[in-house]
Design a protein around this motif. Sequence first.
Motif, PDB file in Angstrom:
ATOM      1  N   GLY A   1       0.841  -1.192   0.000  1.00 20.72           N
ATOM      2  CA  GLY A   1       0.000   0.000   0.000  1.00 20.72           C
ATOM      3  C   GLY A   1       0.870   1.233   0.000  1.00 20.72           C
TER       4      GLY A   1
ATOM      5  N   SER B   1      -0.674  -1.031  -6.194  1.00 17.44           N
ATOM      6  CA  SER B   1      -0.850  -1.260  -4.763  1.00 17.44           C
ATOM      7  C   SER B   1      -2.290  -1.655  -4.475  1.00 17.44           C
ATOM      8  CB  SER B   1      -0.512   0.021  -3.979  1.00 17.44           C
ATOM      9  OG  SER B   1      -1.552   0.983  -4.129  1.00 17.44           O
TER      10      SER B   1
ATOM     11  N   LYS C   1      -2.752   2.801   2.670  1.00 15.81           N
ATOM     12  CA  LYS C   1      -2.944   2.023   3.897  1.00 15.81           C
ATOM     13  C   LYS C   1      -4.127   2.566   4.684  1.00 15.81           C
ATOM     14  CE  LYS C   1       1.945   0.771   4.212  1.00 15.81           C
ATOM     15  NZ  LYS C   1       2.532   1.617   3.140  1.00 15.81           N
TER      16      LYS C   1
ATOM     17  N   PHE D   1      -6.661  -1.134   1.463  1.00 19.05           N
ATOM     18  CA  PHE D   1      -5.610  -2.020   1.949  1.00 19.05           C
ATOM     19  C   PHE D   1      -6.193  -3.314   2.512  1.00 19.05           C
ATOM     20  CE2 PHE D   1      -1.849  -2.998   4.729  1.00 19.05           C
ATOM     21  CZ  PHE D   1      -0.911  -3.098   3.717  1.00 19.05           C
TER      22      PHE D   1
ATOM     23  N   VAL E   1      -4.672   0.870  -8.484  1.00 22.76           N
ATOM     24  CA  VAL E   1      -5.118   0.288  -7.219  1.00 22.76           C
ATOM     25  C   VAL E   1      -5.870  -1.014  -7.481  1.00 22.76           C
ATOM     26  CG1 VAL E   1      -5.089   2.428  -5.900  1.00 22.76           C
ATOM     27  CG2 VAL E   1      -7.128   1.852  -7.193  1.00 22.76           C
TER      28      VAL E   1
ATOM     29  N   ASN F   1      -2.054  -8.745   4.699  1.00 20.29           N
ATOM     30  CA  ASN F   1      -0.994  -7.933   4.093  1.00 20.29           C
ATOM     31  C   ASN F   1      -0.183  -8.755   3.102  1.00 20.29           C
ATOM     32  OD1 ASN F   1       0.989  -6.031   3.531  1.00 20.29           O
ATOM     33  ND2 ASN F   1       1.465  -5.609   5.652  1.00 20.29           N
TER      34      ASN F   1
END
Length: 304
Positions: free
Chosen positions: A126, A156, A160, A190, A228, A283
């Motif tokens: 992120g 990403s 975040k 995220f 994204v 993550n």
Amino acid sequence: MNHLIDLTKEVQEALENNKPVVALESTIISHGMPYPQNVEMAKKTEEIIRENGAVPATIAIMDGRIKVGLTEDDLELLAKEGRNVTKVSRRDLAEVIAMKTLGATTVASTMICANLAGIKFFVTGGIGGVHRGYEEHMDVSADLDELGKTDVVVISAGAKSILDLPRTLEYLETKGVPVIGYQTEELPAFFTRESGLKLASHFDTTEDIAKVIKAKHDLGLEGGTSVVNPIPEDEALDKDYINGVIQEAVEQMEKDGVGGKEATPYLLKAIVEKTDGKSLEANINLVYNNAKIGAQIAVDYYKL
């Protein structure tokens, strides 16, 4: 090519032959995850990029050199040293090189190094952004300014979710950075797929995204592109649950007086503890997903 850059043979040959190369940051290894999950993640991410037709190039600062492409020993060193490694953003880059300090690159400095090496694509977990409480301390990640001026495509899972997402998106719009959703009409957050923030641009195929990037390059428009890619649905955390955890972590961080470049590592570590490792697993999985899509976009771009 900058004289301070060392390329691995694999990366150099790919660049010389106009093949797709995908940069990777190293702060996610040293500061983003505990050992040994961090080194396992780093190796598998590189493997996924290769499986999807591109060449991975993890970047770090070692012995006064910008190393573009790391050996297994290099990855192991960064992973084991963890937070003893200097976290290197734009402001730190010259000092860390001059002093020959071991440094891990953030999104901003990875963009700089990738651009110096001629690499157009960069995959991360992120991006940074505008921190919560901005009106009090004006804490904005250098990642956003870098996206406004350095021509690298950053793939990403969004900014975040510990950040102020509406202000982050507005900042990118002000800087003229295209924020392109891959199979999503809203900014992913995220750990979760939704933020409630609509994107101006979104496409369902990596080919279409590659075409937009190619047109941007043909026009000579400065600055980067943010692609994204939401975390896979079966890996996402419940929005209300993770937002509650983040709020608790932010309040504790403020009590502990932590800020600046230590804020993100502090919060991510606290969130891992509060979620009993669920956030770490999410993550890792979103990084793998980004590596796959980022490599596919790079491959499609080089076919144009």
